[in-house]
Design an enzyme around this catalytic site. Sequence first.
Site, PDB file in Angstrom:
ATOM      1  N   ASN A  26       0.691  -1.154  -0.065  1.00  0.00           N
ATOM      2  CA  ASN A  26      -0.019   0.234   0.009  1.00  0.00           C
ATOM      3  C   ASN A  26       0.857   1.251   0.119  1.00  0.00           C
ATOM      4  OD1 ASN A  26       0.483  -0.137   3.137  1.00  0.00           O
ATOM      5  ND2 ASN A  26      -0.905  -1.777   2.471  1.00  0.00           N
ATOM      6  N   GLY A  42      -6.845  -4.475  -2.631  1.00  0.00           N
ATOM      7  CA  GLY A  42      -7.040  -5.469  -3.701  1.00  0.00           C
ATOM      8  C   GLY A  42      -6.890  -4.908  -5.274  1.00  0.00           C
ATOM      9  N   GLU A  72      -3.897  -1.453   5.895  1.00  0.00           N
ATOM     10  CA  GLU A  72      -2.816  -0.979   6.773  1.00  0.00           C
ATOM     11  C   GLU A  72      -3.047   0.681   6.878  1.00  0.00           C
ATOM     12  OE1 GLU A  72      -1.191  -3.044   8.397  1.00  0.00           O
ATOM     13  OE2 GLU A  72      -0.497  -4.517   6.703  1.00  0.00           O
ATOM     14  N   HIS A  91       4.536   0.879   1.346  1.00  0.00           N
ATOM     15  CA  HIS A  91       4.864  -0.382   2.342  1.00  0.00           C
ATOM     16  C   HIS A  91       4.519  -1.378   1.261  1.00  0.00           C
ATOM     17  CE1 HIS A  91       4.132  -3.963   4.732  1.00  0.00           C
ATOM     18  NE2 HIS A  91       2.763  -4.055   4.125  1.00  0.00           N
TER      19      HIS A  91
END
Length: 192
Positions: A26, A42, A72, A91
């Site tokens: 993310n 997703g 997250e 991340h």
Amino acid sequence: MEKRTELCRIAKMLYERGLVSGTDGNISMRTEKNTVLITPSGVNKGLLEPEQLLELFMDGTVAAGSGKPSRESGMHLGIYQTRPEIDTIIHTHPAAATAFAVCGKVLPDRCLIEVQTVIGRIGLAGYAPAGSEKLAEEVKREAADADVIFLQNHGVITCGTSPMAAFNRMDAVENAAKTILMAKIIGEIKYF
């Protein structure tokens, strides 16, 4: 729209460099309104479009966008609250650097000059389930004085004062991790 386009450009670069695979990871970016743009859950980072990004208030509620924000989000928001100078957080789970994290290790800082000069101090957040409040707290603690955080058994976070700074840091982390792993195959690492 400019920030949305830039975040998608960085996501595509991460995907093309093999620093993120498919829907993993993310990315977020702080806005001028003190909200945060973040990737949805997703969605393949190599195919991300600006209108797919969600905008969150600092308390985690959705300000704009549809879809589900990354699980997250709390981890990202905690870093932004701790480090007001941070503009972008990435991340991902790059293979070589994540291998160090899986072993509960960070990159040694005295075998490659880049670790000290480009990457800096690497924090190590203890294991906690993905998306959990415990993980967000572990990361927030480490982020107080580190722009790179390895997540035990999980992946890597890089922070930057710009999207390119966060990207360059992730790229440098993975390159250093690969170099160190290759050096260990060849023989004993010489530390300076």
